[in-house]
Design a protein around this motif. Structure first.
Motif, short mmCIF file in Angstrom:
data_model
loop_
_atom_site.label_atom_id
_atom_site.label_comp_id
_atom_site.label_asym_id
_atom_site.label_seq_id
_atom_site.Cartn_x
_atom_site.Cartn_y
_atom_site.Cartn_z
N CYS A 4 58.42 -17.43 120.59
CA CYS A 4 58.39 -15.96 120.55
C CYS A 4 58.35 -15.37 118.94
O CYS A 4 59.19 -15.83 118.14
CB CYS A 4 59.57 -15.51 121.23
SG CYS A 4 59.47 -13.30 121.42
N CYS A 55 61.83 -12.85 118.86
CA CYS A 55 63.10 -13.15 118.92
C CYS A 55 63.18 -14.61 118.16
O CYS A 55 64.30 -15.11 117.89
CB CYS A 55 63.79 -12.95 120.44
SG CYS A 55 62.89 -14.15 121.56
N CYS A 111 57.84 -13.66 124.48
CA CYS A 111 58.61 -14.20 125.71
C CYS A 111 58.79 -13.05 126.88
O CYS A 111 58.54 -11.76 126.02
CB CYS A 111 59.91 -14.89 125.34
SG CYS A 111 61.24 -13.67 124.69
N CYS A 169 61.05 -10.02 125.38
CA CYS A 169 60.29 -9.08 124.30
C CYS A 169 59.17 -8.55 124.64
O CYS A 169 58.62 -7.80 123.79
CB CYS A 169 60.33 -9.86 123.25
SG CYS A 169 61.62 -10.92 122.53
#
Ligand SMILES: [Zn+2]
Ligand SMILES: [Zn+2]
Ligand SMILES: [Zn+2]
Length: 136
Positions: free
Chosen positions: A96, A99, A132, A135
């Motif tokens: 991701c 994050c 992801c 997010c």
């Protein structure tokens, strides 16, 4: 706890406090963990012992190496099909961009790469980056 002990013995690894703690950490996390992640989650554990534990786990087929886009080394839990000095982690990894978590996508096998006949593939790694679910 009992789960981890059993998991260790099925891979012929003797249970120690550190080994159980490290394996528990991997079982609780869906993401790949860096050495720093492991250290900060297990304060008070001896660093050298932690590193040796990771090496043992990798040798015995419990965890595999994952490199993220900035070539940072992480480790992720292996599937059941991995064993002593034998890894079958033929799946893609997802990173991701927000994050920075890296996850094994076991449902997606690695694409088959056809090389010219003078070459032999020994290793193939594929990391896909994006957003992801948390997010998006
Ligand atoms: Zn493996
Ligand atoms: Zn994310
Ligand atoms: Zn993986």
């Amino acid at each position: 706890m009992a789960d981890s002990t059993q998991h260790l013995s099925s891979h012929n690894i003797r249970s120690t406090e550190t080994r159980v703690a490290v394996l528990d950490l991997f079982l609780e996390n869906k993401q790949a963990l860096s050495k720093q992640d492991i250290e900060s989650n297990l304060p008070g554990q001896d660093r050298i012992t932690l590193y040796r534990t990771l090496k043992t786990f990798e040798d015995k087929g419990l965890i595999h190496k994952v490199f993220n886009s900035s070539n940072k080394l992480k480790y992720a839990l292996c599937s059941e099909s991995c064993g002593h000095e034998e890894h079958n982690d033929q799946h893609i990894h997802f990173e991701c961009t927000v994050c920075k978590q890296t996850t094994c996508i076991e449902e997606v096998p690695l694409p088959k790469i056809e090389l010219p006949k003078d070459y032999l593939v020994q290793k193939l790694e594929l990391t896909v980056s994006g957003l992801c679910n948390n997010c998006k």
